[in-house]
Every structure is written in C-alpha cells, then in structure tokens.
Write an enzyme that holds these catalytic residues in place. Structure first.
Site, PDB file in Angstrom:
ATOM      1  N   SER A   1       0.802  -1.232   0.000  1.00 43.28           N
ATOM      2  CA  SER A   1       0.000   0.000   0.000  1.00 43.28           C
ATOM      3  C   SER A   1       0.827   1.270   0.000  1.00 43.28           C
ATOM      4  O   SER A   1       0.371   2.308  -0.488  1.00 43.28           O
ATOM      5  CB  SER A   1      -0.930  -0.003   1.221  1.00 43.28           C
ATOM      6  OG  SER A   1      -1.888  -1.032   1.117  1.00 43.28           O
TER       7      SER A   1
ATOM      8  N   GLU B   1      -4.876  18.775   4.110  1.00 46.33           N
ATOM      9  CA  GLU B   1      -5.847  17.756   3.728  1.00 46.33           C
ATOM     10  C   GLU B   1      -6.995  17.793   4.719  1.00 46.33           C
ATOM     11  O   GLU B   1      -6.966  18.537   5.707  1.00 46.33           O
ATOM     12  CB  GLU B   1      -5.200  16.370   3.678  1.00 46.33           C
ATOM     13  CG  GLU B   1      -4.186  16.230   2.553  1.00 46.33           C
ATOM     14  CD  GLU B   1      -3.675  14.807   2.401  1.00 46.33           C
ATOM     15  OE1 GLU B   1      -4.228  13.907   3.058  1.00 46.33           O
ATOM     16  OE2 GLU B   1      -2.726  14.602   1.633  1.00 46.33           O
TER      17      GLU B   1
ATOM     18  N   HIS C   1     -12.515   5.937   1.730  1.00 45.20           N
ATOM     19  CA  HIS C   1     -12.044   7.205   1.183  1.00 45.20           C
ATOM     20  C   HIS C   1     -13.177   7.817   0.370  1.00 45.20           C
ATOM     21  O   HIS C   1     -13.774   7.155  -0.483  1.00 45.20           O
ATOM     22  CB  HIS C   1     -10.816   6.999   0.303  1.00 45.20           C
ATOM     23  CG  HIS C   1     -10.059   8.263   0.064  1.00 45.20           C
ATOM     24  ND1 HIS C   1     -10.541   9.277  -0.732  1.00 45.20           N
ATOM     25  CD2 HIS C   1      -8.857   8.693   0.545  1.00 45.20           C
ATOM     26  CE1 HIS C   1      -9.674  10.276  -0.743  1.00 45.20           C
ATOM     27  NE2 HIS C   1      -8.648   9.946   0.027  1.00 45.20           N
TER      28      HIS C   1
ATOM     29  N   ARG D   1     -12.640  12.563   6.863  1.00 45.20           N
ATOM     30  CA  ARG D   1     -13.082  11.674   5.801  1.00 45.20           C
ATOM     31  C   ARG D   1     -14.441  11.023   6.067  1.00 45.20           C
ATOM     32  O   ARG D   1     -15.240  10.839   5.143  1.00 45.20           O
ATOM     33  CB  ARG D   1     -12.025  10.588   5.567  1.00 45.20           C
ATOM     34  CG  ARG D   1     -10.795  11.133   4.883  1.00 45.20           C
ATOM     35  CD  ARG D   1      -9.722  10.090   4.733  1.00 45.20           C
ATOM     36  NE  ARG D   1      -8.615  10.636   3.947  1.00 45.20           N
ATOM     37  CZ  ARG D   1      -7.470  10.010   3.749  1.00 45.20           C
ATOM     38  NH1 ARG D   1      -7.271   8.813   4.269  1.00 45.20           N
ATOM     39  NH2 ARG D   1      -6.511  10.558   3.037  1.00 45.20           N
TER      40      ARG D   1
ATOM     41  N   HIS E   1     -10.820   1.958   2.147  1.00 46.32           N
ATOM     42  CA  HIS E   1      -9.496   2.563   2.016  1.00 46.32           C
ATOM     43  C   HIS E   1      -8.538   2.182   3.134  1.00 46.32           C
ATOM     44  O   HIS E   1      -7.406   1.793   2.869  1.00 46.32           O
ATOM     45  CB  HIS E   1      -9.648   4.079   1.969  1.00 46.32           C
ATOM     46  CG  HIS E   1      -8.373   4.839   1.800  1.00 46.32           C
ATOM     47  ND1 HIS E   1      -7.529   4.635   0.733  1.00 46.32           N
ATOM     48  CD2 HIS E   1      -7.787   5.795   2.567  1.00 46.32           C
ATOM     49  CE1 HIS E   1      -6.476   5.432   0.830  1.00 46.32           C
ATOM     50  NE2 HIS E   1      -6.603   6.139   1.947  1.00 46.32           N
TER      51      HIS E   1
ATOM     52  N   ARG F   1      -9.340   7.661  10.896  1.00 45.50           N
ATOM     53  CA  ARG F   1      -7.971   8.158  10.709  1.00 45.50           C
ATOM     54  C   ARG F   1      -7.965   9.566  10.117  1.00 45.50           C
ATOM     55  O   ARG F   1      -8.684   9.864   9.164  1.00 45.50           O
ATOM     56  CB  ARG F   1      -7.212   7.215   9.764  1.00 45.50           C
ATOM     57  CG  ARG F   1      -5.810   7.703   9.401  1.00 45.50           C
ATOM     58  CD  ARG F   1      -5.140   6.717   8.481  1.00 45.50           C
ATOM     59  NE  ARG F   1      -5.764   6.664   7.174  1.00 45.50           N
ATOM     60  CZ  ARG F   1      -5.226   7.199   6.064  1.00 45.50           C
ATOM     61  NH1 ARG F   1      -4.090   7.862   6.137  1.00 45.50           N
ATOM     62  NH2 ARG F   1      -5.834   7.082   4.910  1.00 45.50           N
TER      63      ARG F   1
END
Length: 841
Positions: free
Chosen positions: A60, A132, A252, A301, A362, A397
C-alpha cells in the site's frame, strides 16, 4: 461436508526448510522496512529478515498520494496536530499514542529524508506543505506532486539493499510459531516460486513484526492493492492475539468512479486535491459540503463520505463530482501528475471536466492491538502500520497520519526489540488445523461485505452479511492447501470479525455508520471491541476507552469552569511521567492481578479541599470500579476526615495513588491558603485575587482551587486584558504614552496599569484606566490612593493592592477601601495539604 469453523491454524504441508534470524519482519511497506533498517542500525551484526508477499515495491505504501503529516511549520504546534487527530478520531483515540505520534513524528520524518526520501520544495528550498481534510494547518509534505508513497518506497528499498538486509519475496506468511511458554518463536511461510527456498518453510526468530498492511480486499471496491487481504490480522487472531476495533474501516470519499460493476483496486483521487481547492458538487453542480461541517470540503473523511452517500441516495445517483477545473492544466500536470494521468487514461480530462467519484474501502483504523512500543498481547509479537491498532486513529484516521504512524512506531518497535534478552524456545506443536475456504467464494465475500458492511450498515444488512459469510465456509469438496485458499481463508476470517463487531456496536461513530443507530452514544459505546480467537470460537469483549472521562465527571468539571479535555491532558502528562513504559513495577510484582481492594482518601490536616473530581478521574482512568465522595470541593475538612472512597483492582488503586494525590494535595493547598486570606479580610469590601504566577499547564486548575478557597480570579492569559507594568512604561517613554499606545492598538480591550507612585496614579486616571495596581504601596499610601481615585471624575476605576502583602497586614490594607488584594503566593508557593490513600485491610 459441513462448514468448518474459523481455523486456529492453516492447513499446510510441514516446513521443508528452516532458517534462523534475530528478527523477522513481515511486510515491505514504510512500517516494515523502517523497523528492519532501524534495528539493523542498532544491532549491526543481527540477522534481519524481511518477508514480503510480492516484490519489495508492492504493497500500500507506494499507492499513497497525499503525503505525510508532521509539524514542520514554525506557526504549527504538536498540540494543534494532536487536537486535529483527536477530533477526527471521535473520542476513541489514545491520547498518549497521539502525543507520541505528533511529538516524535517530525524527527522520524527527518530521518526518512536522511535515508534519501526527496520531498517537494518551494523555489527557496523549503519543504512544500499542503492541507488535507481534518487538518487546520498546512503540515503535509509530499513528493512528485502526488506520488509520495512511491518516493518513500524507493528510498527505503534502496536503503535496505545498501544495508545488506536479507529479503524473501513472493512469500505468504501462514502462522506464528510459539514455544512452550507461549512466546513467539518464529513463523511458517510459503514461498511462491522456485529457488533456494520454495514451498512451505519456517523462520525461527525471537521477535516477529507484522507489517502486512490493510485488508481492503475484503470489499469489492477498494483503493488497496491485491495483496491487502488481511493476512496479518488473520495470523494474529489464529495465534491468540487481541484484535481491536475492526469495525472502523475508513472509506475514502473520493475514489475515481469507473462505472457500474467496477471491482477490485480503484484509483484514488487524493484528499490533497481538495486541500488545494477542488470542491464536491452533486449532479446539478451544487456544492453540498457547505453547511455540513465547518471545514466544508476539507472535513474529516468520515464526514465527507457520509455526506456523499446521503447526496447519492437523495439524487438516486451512484457517484458525485469533484470539480478542480479552476486549477488549469499546468497545476494538474505539476501538482497532481499521477492523478491527471489516471483520469486521462480513463477518458476524463480534469482540466475541462469534473471528476466522477464515490467512496471506496481505504484504510483500517482497527487491527492487532498494541501498546506504545508496538507490542501485542503475545510476547515477542509486534505489529506496526495499518495492521496494528496503536490507538492513534480512534474511530477515524486523520488524513496522512498513516505513513507517519508507520515511521514513528517502527522506530519504537526496533528500540524495544533491541532490549530483548531471551531467545525463543523450541516451537511446540500448534492446534490441529481445520478446513480451508474455497477460493472461488472470494468474490461472494467481497460483494456481501460491500453490500451489507460497507459505508451504510444496519442490523438487517449485517445479519444478512453474517449469514452469507457462514454459508461461504461450506464447500462440497476438499480444498487444497495453496496460496489462493489461504488468502480466501484470511479474508473470510477478517470479514467475520469485522461484521460481528459492526453488529455489536449499536451507534454511529467515525467511519462506522449504523442507519438504525444514527447517533453517537458516549454513555454506552465510548469504548473498544476486543476480539480473540479460541478453541470455542471468537470471543468479543467491550473495553471502556482509557481516555474516556465519565459524563458525570465531565459535566461537573464543565460546571466548575474547567475544560474536561484540558483536565484529561493534565492527567495524561502526569501518568506518562509516573508510569513510563514499564508501568508500576512494584505493584505488578507484589499484587496478584485479581486482587481487589477498597481505599479511603483521607485528609491528614485541617484545610479546604479542592480537586476531588480530578483525583477521581485519575482513579477511574486506571480502573477503579466504584468511587464515593464524602465531601465537596470548597468545604473545610478536619485532619482524619475521609474525603473519598475508591474501590477496584488493588494494582489500579496503588498505581493511580501518586498522580491522584499529587493533584489533590496541591490544589487543596491552594484552596486552604486562599481560605486563610479570605478569612483575614472578612467583613471588608475587598476580595482576594490571584495572579498568573502558576505552574505551566496547571493554570486553570490552580485558579479553580483559588475559587474553591473563596478567592476570585484575575487574568487567565496575556491576551485577556492589557497590563502595563514598569518595563512597558520605560519602553514607551512614560505611563501615559504606554496607555495611549495600547488604546490605539486594542481599542476594545480592558487596560490595567501597575503604578508605583501617586504621580503615576494621577496620570493614568486622567487617561481613563479601568484598573490600577498599586505596587508595593504602604498602608498609608494605599489609603491616600483610594481617596485620589474616589475624587477622580474622569472615570470609574478599581484599585488592587499588590506586592509586599502579608496575612498580618491583609486586614489593614483591605480596610483602606481597595477593591482587591492580589496574592501571587496563592498559586506559586502554597504549601500542599497533606492527603493520603489508606487501603483497608
């Protein structure tokens, strides 16, 4: 044939070859290779063996587009990074683990750069930082625009090859070997190919690190590569290790939508695209994130994924659109060259067209439970990276924390293994293996998981998925022991645990979204679901969150003017100082784990008590099962009086004792001293007030203790009000000049002035000061100043006596008519009130 249970060991041929190593690392991403490299540096003569399922460059890490989050901007702070992470984790992050990540992260990132990783820089040579989702600062470093993972993987592979670390590629690890004491003795593995080692073999080693990455392939649509089949989690379960929070799978929000029926690995559209200004719109071109979250398109997210799913459901569509057309071709080609090329490859020109996107599996926030050194519940077995549950991610996360987690905890694992002294014993025969899963059911497993245990979940969907997974175990034929069946068995094992945990957690939190339980429930579900595999099958245990302060305590602290999160942070730091990594070694050695006890928190002297809720929070944090307070904060107590009774595991009570008593004795000492000053001026109009002479990190608690003692608080910080003192007067050229300068810069801010003479007093009264501090005035001078202030017609002003005050003079000063007596000694030099913990029996 009947459906087999989840196996405790995989069916496989006996090992045909054996090698010895000091350390075997399973996985070749950022976590695994960093462990291997750091350990090889610590122990140059050690034999380090890296085992990887494909080639070194697979996995990954190389697919990571966004970057690595770390505090590198001087305007940024570790506390801000910590707070962003805790917010994203929705109440389930381990604050100690997050603090470790954000404080050690910058150094670990620099060491990665020392290994050769080359990140994008500005024209003047500084690291180029971006944002982000969930980050309130620019703190993401990236490489090649959107090819960060590929650059990290390149640098680490070159370092591994240059360092002479042995690597076995195309090797699927099967099971953990354990000795007679139950500690790690190595692994069995199957090498796919021909060479010096092929087929099933064994690596004997005293330490095994699982760095096998994620389990995204359990779903039909994922960003994960084909090798991400949950092998590490499945191995850990079969070995008897604890797996935690597997229900928290992050989807995601922006994965390139390739059309109906698309399965397998899907191209990721990095969150950094939104970080640079792209935004989400529905089929009508309307922005739907505005108003959903304060960060809009840069929300965490889980928030964005849920908003996309709601929008798709409302519109009857299977995707939304990500609009970055305003970037222009140059920015797409230079900042996001990989994404630009992938979009063009699939017939989409992001310069002229919005990109169709939809959520896909994700990242696994849960995994094999570890401590802050990467140690699992099995001695000698470690886990690092996505396969691990360190507590950093909680229920969701934060973007770009994953690569940083791999770096930080990999180095910690290598350090810990370096101190291992025991060699493994001879491996003992493991539980007899049971049946394997027919690899032909792999697609069915993935389809059922996406349908019933994906972004949207409910009791009905999870029950149907669980039944489908049970049915998938049945096969009419004997399944051969080979790579495809081992992978399918691992997938089904992980899917079964994930579905069971998702069904058990009856709330919506972070990346776990229950349609039938749409609200977060801290009263019942602020905790973790721990799963182990035994001969009786899967065993699930609910463990209350270690950071979770009971709502009753949180509400009490809030009512007292304290922030529960700040109090939690104080407790975190105090416990970290007291326990370190080994914990309370004396209690661990002398007290049986099952022994319970009752203890009384007792005052050894007369005084005023403060901080009972804080001390109780410490005892509860470490495992006290019952607490009962006998008095309230602010009450006067006598020596020998019981303040609080606590009950629980004896180890927990004694481990909590010092931290709890440190806080309550200190705060009660402040309250007691404040009470003496308040008593000394009783009957006058003056009030006792504190100053900013507090211990770092304890200001809010110490000022609360002053209130418990009957005093009042002055400024909490330098920004609450302007306070002009002698050095400001010198710098400005006079007290009136200093006053006018502050008023011009901050017209709405209260201005306080410290004066040391009557002349200065008259000058600041003429300017309109609201509070004047009479510094080191005698009683007579104070009385004169009060009369001058009363006769002033310019403005109403409050007077505070400060400096040189004593308890003996307090009443005389108060009777002059001043409004306040400022006593810095209340917080900076109050003697502690003697309080102890007495265990009964």
């Amino acid at each position: 044939m009947s459906a087999p249970a989840i196996p405790l060991r995989l069916v496989a041929p006996d090992p045909g070859w054996t090698v010895e190593a000091d350390l075997v690392v399973v996985g070749s991403g950022i976590a695994g290779l960093t462990v291997a490299l750091h350990y090889a540096e610590l122990v140059p003569r050690a034999r380090v063996l890296v085992v990887t399922k494909d080639v070194l460059a697979a996995g990954s890490t190389r697919w990571a587009q966004g970057g690595i989050a770390a505090v590198l901007d001087p305007a940024d702070t570790p506390d801000e990074h910590l707070n962003d992470t805790l917010l994203a984790g929705v109440g389930l992050c381990d604050t100690r683990a997050v603090r470790t990540l954000v404080t050690e992260g910058p150094g670990a990132l620099r060491r990665l750069m020392d290994r050769g990783a080359d990140f994008d820089r500005t024209p003047d040579g500084h690291l180029q930082l971006t944002r982000e989702g969930g980050h309130r600062r620019h703190r993401i470093v990236h490489a090649g625009g959107d090819a960060t993972g590929a650059e990290v993987q390149r640098a680490l592979i070159e370092a591994v090859r240059a360092g002479g670390i042995e690597v076995i590629e195309h090797a699927l690890v099967l099971d953990l070997l354990k000795d007679a004491r139950g500690r790690t003795a190595g692994v069995t593995l199957h090498v796919m190919g021909e060479g010096a080692r092929d087929g099933v073999g064994a690596v004997r080693a005293p330490a095994v690190v699982l760095a096998t990455g994620g389990m995204g392939q359990v779903y039909s649509s994922t960003t994960n590569p084909l090798v991400s089949t949950g092998d590490g989690v499945a191995l850990a379960l079969r070995a008897g290790a604890v797996v935690r929070d597997l229900e928290f799978v992050q989807f995601h929000p922006t994965v390139l939508w390739l059309g109906k029926g698309a399965t397998g690995q899907q191209p990721l559209i990095s969150e950094a695209v939104r970080g640079e200004g792209a935004f989400l719109v529905d089929q009508d071109g309307d922005r739907f994130m505005t108003g959903v979250h304060e960060l809009a398109d840069l929300a965490p997210r889980d928030v964005v994924a849920k908003a996309i799913m709601r929008t798709m459901r409302a519109n009857g569509s299977d995707h939304v659109l990500l609009d970055g057309r305003h970037f222009g071709e140059k920015k797409w080609r230079t900042r996001f060259p990989t994404i630009y090329a992938v979009c063009r490859e699939h017939g989409i020109d992001p310069v002229t067209q919005p990109i169709p996107v939809a959520p896909a599996a994700h990242y696994a926030s849960g995994g094999v439970r570890t401590d802050l050194r990467g140690r699992t519940s099995i001695d000698g077995l470690y886990a690092c990276g996505e396969v691990a549950c360190t507590g950093v991610h909680g229920a969701n996360r934060l973007a770009s924390n994953s690569l940083l987690e791999g770096l930080v905890f990999a180095e910690r694992i290598a350090d810990d293994i370096h101190h291992l002294s025991s060699a493994p014993g001879e491996p003992v025969p493991a539980q007899a293996p049971t049946g394997l899963v027919d690899p032909r059911v792999r697609g069915r497993i993935q389809s059922h998981m996406s349908t019933g245990a994906g972004v949207l979940r409910s009791h009905a969907s999870l029950a149907a998925t669980a039944q489908a997974l049970r049915d998938a175990r049945w096969t009419p034929v004997q399944v051969a022991a080979r790579t495809e069946s081992w992978e399918a068995t691992n997938l089904l094992t992980v899917a079964t645990v994930l579905t069971g945990a998702a069904a058990a957690r009856q709330e919506t939190r972070g990346s776990h979204w229950r349609e039938d339980f749409p609200d977060r429930d801290d009263d019942e579900w602020q905790g973790h679901l721990d799963v182990t595999l035994t001969e009786e099958g899967l065993q699930m245990t609910y463990t209350p969150h270690g950071d979770a302060m009971p709502n009753r305590l949180a509400q009490e602290l809030t009512a007292a003017g304290l922030d529960p999160a700040d109090v939690d942070a104080v407790i975190d730091r105090a416990l970290a100082e007291d326990l370190q990594e080994a914990g309370d070694v004396t209690s661990l050695a002398t007290i049986p784990a099952q022994q319970r006890s009752t203890g009384d928190v007792v005052a050894r002297a007369d005084g005023v008590v403060a901080g009972l809720a804080v001390a109780e929070a410490v005892f509860v944090r470490l495992g006290a099962t019952r607490t009962e307070r006998r008095v309230k904060d602010g009450e006067r107590v006598r020596g020998g009086e019981v303040l609080m009774t606590v009950e629980g595991p004896a180890r927990a009570l004694l481990t909590a004792e010092r931290t709890a008593l440190n806080l309550i004795t200190h705060l009660s000492g402040i309250a007691t001293l404040t009470g003496r000053w308040v008593a000394a001026i009783s009957g006058t109009a003056a009030r006792v007030r504190d100053s900013r002479k507090t211990l770092p990190g304890l200001r809010a608690l110490e000022k609360y203790a002053v209130r418990c003692g009957g005093g009042v608080n002055h400024r909490m910080s330098l920004s609450d009000a302007a306070l002009i003192k002698d050095n400001h007067v010198v710098a400005a050229g006079g007290v009136a000049e200093a006053f006018r300068a502050v008023r011009e810069r901050y017209p709405d801010l209260p201005i306080e002035v410290e004066v040391d003479s009557v002349d200065q007093l008259e000058a600041v009264l003429a300017e309109g000061a609201e509070l004047v501090l009479l510094d080191n005035f005698t009683v007579e001078e104070t009385a004169h100043a009060v009369q001058i202030a009363k006769n002033s017609t310019k403005s109403a002003v409050a007077l505070e006596a400060s400096g040189g005050l004593t308890l003996e003079l307090a009443r005389d000063v108060a009777e002059t008519g001043v409004d306040y007596l400022a006593v810095g000694a209340l917080t900076h030099s109050a003697p502690a009130l003697d309080v102890a913990l007495d265990l009964r029996g």
